[in-house]
Design an enzyme around this catalytic site. Structure first.
Site, PDB file in Angstrom:
ATOM      1  N   ARG A 194       1.917 -11.047  10.424  1.00  0.00           N
ATOM      2  CA  ARG A 194       3.328 -10.327  10.484  1.00  0.00           C
ATOM      3  C   ARG A 194       4.325 -11.312  10.292  1.00  0.00           C
ATOM      4  O   ARG A 194       5.276 -10.962   9.849  1.00  0.00           O
ATOM      5  CB  ARG A 194       3.413  -9.983  12.075  1.00  0.00           C
ATOM      6  CG  ARG A 194       2.278  -9.115  12.542  1.00  0.00           C
ATOM      7  CD  ARG A 194       2.188  -7.549  11.806  1.00  0.00           C
ATOM      8  NE  ARG A 194       1.123  -7.903  10.866  1.00  0.00           N
ATOM      9  CZ  ARG A 194       0.816  -7.243   9.999  1.00  0.00           C
ATOM     10  NH1 ARG A 194       1.618  -6.062   9.653  1.00  0.00           N
ATOM     11  NH2 ARG A 194      -0.158  -7.189   9.246  1.00  0.00           N
ATOM     12  N   LYS A 221       0.544  -1.145   0.002  1.00  0.00           N
ATOM     13  CA  LYS A 221      -0.030   0.051  -0.169  1.00  0.00           C
ATOM     14  C   LYS A 221       0.954   1.216   0.026  1.00  0.00           C
ATOM     15  O   LYS A 221       0.289   2.380  -0.658  1.00  0.00           O
ATOM     16  CB  LYS A 221      -0.946  -0.053   1.109  1.00  0.00           C
ATOM     17  CG  LYS A 221      -0.294   0.011   2.717  1.00  0.00           C
ATOM     18  CD  LYS A 221      -1.201   0.051   3.614  1.00  0.00           C
ATOM     19  CE  LYS A 221      -1.187   0.084   4.986  1.00  0.00           C
ATOM     20  NZ  LYS A 221       0.011   1.253   5.635  1.00  0.00           N
ATOM     21  N   THR A 222       2.008   1.145   0.665  1.00  0.00           N
ATOM     22  CA  THR A 222       2.826   2.452   0.681  1.00  0.00           C
ATOM     23  C   THR A 222       3.239   2.647  -0.670  1.00  0.00           C
ATOM     24  O   THR A 222       3.668   3.873  -1.150  1.00  0.00           O
ATOM     25  CB  THR A 222       3.972   2.377   1.936  1.00  0.00           C
ATOM     26  OG1 THR A 222       3.511   2.018   3.085  1.00  0.00           O
ATOM     27  CG2 THR A 222       4.807   3.570   1.820  1.00  0.00           C
ATOM     28  N   ASP A 235      -3.827   7.355   4.669  1.00  0.00           N
ATOM     29  CA  ASP A 235      -3.384   5.813   4.959  1.00  0.00           C
ATOM     30  C   ASP A 235      -4.187   5.344   6.175  1.00  0.00           C
ATOM     31  O   ASP A 235      -4.369   5.997   6.929  1.00  0.00           O
ATOM     32  CB  ASP A 235      -1.928   5.686   5.015  1.00  0.00           C
ATOM     33  CG  ASP A 235      -1.368   4.496   4.912  1.00  0.00           C
ATOM     34  OD1 ASP A 235      -2.141   3.626   4.719  1.00  0.00           O
ATOM     35  OD2 ASP A 235      -0.115   4.357   5.393  1.00  0.00           O
ATOM     36  N   GLU A 236      -4.161   4.170   6.364  1.00  0.00           N
ATOM     37  CA  GLU A 236      -4.809   3.257   7.392  1.00  0.00           C
ATOM     38  C   GLU A 236      -6.203   3.937   7.549  1.00  0.00           C
ATOM     39  O   GLU A 236      -6.385   4.329   8.882  1.00  0.00           O
ATOM     40  CB  GLU A 236      -3.889   3.559   8.655  1.00  0.00           C
ATOM     41  CG  GLU A 236      -2.527   3.065   8.442  1.00  0.00           C
ATOM     42  CD  GLU A 236      -2.451   1.521   8.274  1.00  0.00           C
ATOM     43  OE1 GLU A 236      -3.417   0.763   8.457  1.00  0.00           O
ATOM     44  OE2 GLU A 236      -1.397   1.003   8.252  1.00  0.00           O
ATOM     45  N   GLN A 254      -7.652  -5.224   9.432  1.00  0.00           N
ATOM     46  CA  GLN A 254      -6.965  -4.700  10.337  1.00  0.00           C
ATOM     47  C   GLN A 254      -7.329  -3.632  11.314  1.00  0.00           C
ATOM     48  O   GLN A 254      -6.678  -2.977  11.831  1.00  0.00           O
ATOM     49  CB  GLN A 254      -5.576  -4.535   9.551  1.00  0.00           C
ATOM     50  CG  GLN A 254      -4.934  -5.496   8.793  1.00  0.00           C
ATOM     51  CD  GLN A 254      -3.786  -5.101   8.196  1.00  0.00           C
ATOM     52  OE1 GLN A 254      -2.580  -5.102   8.678  1.00  0.00           O
ATOM     53  NE2 GLN A 254      -3.752  -5.054   6.792  1.00  0.00           N
TER      54      GLN A 254
END
Length: 711
Positions: free
Chosen positions: A601, A33-34, A219-220, A250
């Site tokens: 993770r 995503k970044t 973002d997020e 998330q």
């Protein structure tokens, strides 16, 4: 730029090339995503001549914002300096500095942190002549924070008030706001609320920023609260070039005001939104993703998506059933050693747990195994403030000359014995040849103390003498620890606080009792001095070899945004993970999302552990394996040591599938023990149970609570 676009997969390229109108990017864990955000910004600047200063990109952490700025600079060069790439709070500070007059503040307003807020709130209590014992200042600040995140000021809060307690809180809120303003200060929640309400109320300022920011990227997005949601919508109007990037799977921060519905309802807010799902994962092997997908797919409140990878399946998961938390810690150490033997460095290994108190037995085992580790999100167990506070009483009882311990215990819990009292005490001890701890018993003879201080010192001296006498009489160490915690008032002070942080601190004090009981059972001749020496050695950094990196220990919440080659998720038991408080559909779904975050993770290897018994609140309780373990496909797991998970869980967790419960039935709960059903609500979906252990009545979901009918 064409070469850069070649680095993107088709969905990523789709998101980057969509320039105008609302865009929702559903970015699964590890899906890049970044890269999408930074490439999209570069594409706007280089291919569409968008001015860098007309782009605002908002994220949640300074680390993420810095990473975003660095990546953009690589793509577009010096022009990146003009982009507003920052956190929500930093963006609001910039706006409020520029518009301070309109906001009603000085341009150089101060920003108060949590400690500043608490000090100011205590002054407000004095102003309003309110007893802080009746209303915890930290609790009041938490309620005010929640109100501000909902954009509700003191007057609005008073309108919402439903009783005397809320009316008192509204008075404190009003006084607190007035004193902040008089001091030329804002707290962190003010930054969001004041900026958002300013844009809402002042058309000129609102239109100026709307014209400036032609493109708004967030973002997020699943972590936004109401104030952040409103701020973003205001900035994006009327051009509506908003790009929201996030993952509803998330969303794990509802306890701090985040509302996952903001991302789930994006298309309601923007019916013409273009939606792109990023499902290709670049982090984890396929088996890990398949297991994580199977767990989170049980949630109803989510957008359907499934992570996949072209990296191959990798090795299956390991699910390890352990006898207790100490056996679990030994398995953790063995798995770390296994990973090292296969070439994994320590800094690529992480151990996750649901609550901080779980780390103690793991830390003990790692120290014994001489494995270097670091604790993220909090100090090591024996360095945590509340643990050190309790140990200070025991140290002073064992050695009255321990001035550091005496200085610490005089300040906790607060009872009017500050640095001045300690100075007078130390001076008297020095003059008369006493150890400073022994001088406490001479409180009536110490000049310069107030009556209240003499009384407080006398009570403290009495407790220290009782601890020493009890130890000499052979009281078990766990009893001594409990006496120090309870008689000192440490537990009562935290219980009066009432916050989630205070509850976590109480759990750590309970864990200290478990430490003492464990030491007593192992050492042939247990003594208080021996116990204190054992604790001191556990904290000795010289025992840790740091030449090959460190294993990372952290709660699952703190793991968000990180990744490791090897992840060990511990405490996978009902009442721990999912947490005992997850007794409503919404909270249970968030626990499942948290489990998904933890699992994703892991890059190469994922190990999950659960214990058959665990020390809880000074006693030992039988535990049921977490329902999340049963949701993992059987063929994704290579090792299931210990009791079969599905069999153990099926017999004790789902009461709805068994005989319906009625008032008078006796039930056994995995966390709370035995209880009696006192009532049934909502056509049997909710039951009220009064538990024998503490007499507390709780409302539980019949189909989700880890309990079964007995007798």
């Amino acid at each position: 730029m064409a070469d850069l676009l070649d680095d993107l997969n088709p969905p990523q390229r789709d998101a980057v090339l969509h320039t105008d109108g609302p865009l929702l990017v559903l970015a699964g864990a590890g899906s890049g995503k970044t890269r999408v955000l930074t490439y999209r910004i570069a594409h706007l600047i280089r291919n569409h001549d968008v001015a860098p200063w007309s782009i605002i990109a908002i994220t949640f952490t300074n680390k993420a914002a810095a990473e975003m700025r660095e990546r953009i600079a690589v793509l577009v060069g010096p022009a990146a300096r003009d982009i507003w790439a920052s956190t929500f709070h930093s963006a609001c500070v910039r706006i409020l500095r520029r518009e301070s007059d309109a906001a009603g503040y000085r341009r150089d307003f101060a920003i108060y942190d949590a400690d500043d807020q608490l000090r100011l709130m205590r002054a407000c209590y004095a102003d309003e002549e309110i007893d802080p014992k009746r209303f915890s200042p930290r609790n009041v600040l938490a309620r005010i924070s929640d109100a501000k995140n909902r954009l509700v000021d003191a007057e609005g809060f008073l309108e919402e008030a439903t009783g005397f307690g809320d009316e008192v809180l509204a008075r404190l809120y009003r006084r607190y706001s007035a004193r902040l303003l008089a001091a030329g200060a804002m707290d962190f929640d003010d930054l969001l609320m004041v900026a958002t309400r300013l844009l809402e109320s002042d058309a000129g300022i609102r239109e100026r920023y709307q014209a400036r920011f032609a493109y708004v990227m967030v973002d997020e997005y699943q972590d936004t609260n109401h104030a952040q949601y409103r701020l973003v919508r205001l900035l994006a109007e009327p051009q509506r070039n908003i790009c929201a990037v996030g993952d509803d799977d998330q969303g794990i921060y509802s306890w701090r005001g985040a509302d996952v519905r903001n991302i789930l309802d994006f298309e309601r807010d923007y019916p013409d939104a273009h939606v792109v799902a990023l499902e290709q994962n670049y982090r984890s092997y396929g088996t890990i993703l398949r297991a994580a997908n199977a767990v989170v797919a049980r949630n109803r409140g989510r957008r359907p998506k499934e992570l996949w990878t072209d990296r191959g399946d990798g090795e299956p998961l390991r699910v390890l059933g352990c006898r207790d938390e100490h056996d679990e810690a030994r398995h953790v150490l063995a798995e770390i050693e296994r990973a090292q033997a296969s070439g994994t460095s320590l800094d690529q290994i992480a151990v996750f747990y649901r609550t901080n108190a779980q780390s103690r037995s793991i830390e003990d085992q790692l120290v014994r195994g001489r494995v270097a580790y670091t604790v993220v999100g909090g100090p090591r167990f024996y360095e945590r403030a509340e643990v050190r506070d309790a140990l200070a009483y025991l140290r002073a009882a064992a050695n009255p000359a321990d001035e550091i311990a005496v200085a610490r215990l005089l300040g906790v819990p607060k009872r009017g014995l500050g640095p001045g009292s300690l100075l007078k005490l130390a001076g008297y001890a020095s003059t008369h040849g006493f150890a400073v701890g022994d001088a406490i018993a001479e409180a009536d003879a110490i000049p310069g103390l107030t009556t209240a201080q003499r009384i407080a010192l006398a009570r403290t001296g009495s407790l220290l003498a009782e601890l020493a006498s009890a130890e000499a009489a052979g009281m078990p160490l766990s009893g001594l620890v409990a006496m120090a915690i309870d008689r000192s008032g440490l537990r009562a002070a935290l219980m009066a606080d009432g916050t989630l942080d205070a509850q976590a601190r109480i759990e750590n004090l309970d864990e200290l009792e478990n430490v003492a009981a464990e030491y007593e059972s192992i050492d042939g001749e247990p003594t208080l001095l021996g116990f204190l020496e054992e604790v001191a050695l556990q904290s000795d950094a010289d025992l840790v070899d740091q030449s090959h990196g460190q294993v990372t220990l952290m709660t699952v919440h703190n793991a968000k945004g990180l990744e490791f080659d090897v992840v060990l998720m511990t405490g996978m038991e009902e009442g721990i993970f999912p947490h005992a408080r997850a007794d409503e559909p919404e909270t249970l779904e968030e626990e499942r999302r948290l489990c998904y975050v933890g699992m994703t993770r892991a890059r190469q290897r994922l190990v999950l552990t659960h214990a058959e018994t665990r020390a809880i609140h000074g006693g030992r309780e039988y535990r049921l394996p977490s329902r999340f373990l049963t949701e993992i496909p059987q063929d994704a797991v290579s090792v299931r040591e210990g009791a079969p998970v599905r069999a153990a869980f099926a017999g004790a967790s789902q009461v709805r599938a068994a005989v319906p419960l009625e008032a008078g039935d006796t039930v056994l709960h995995a966390t709370f023990g035995e209880g009696v059903v006192t009532g049934v609500e909502s056509r049997g979906s909710l039951v009220r149970v009064r538990f024998t252990r503490d007499g507390t009545e709780r409302r539980l979901m019949a189909g989700a609570a880890p309990m079964r009918k007995v007798g």
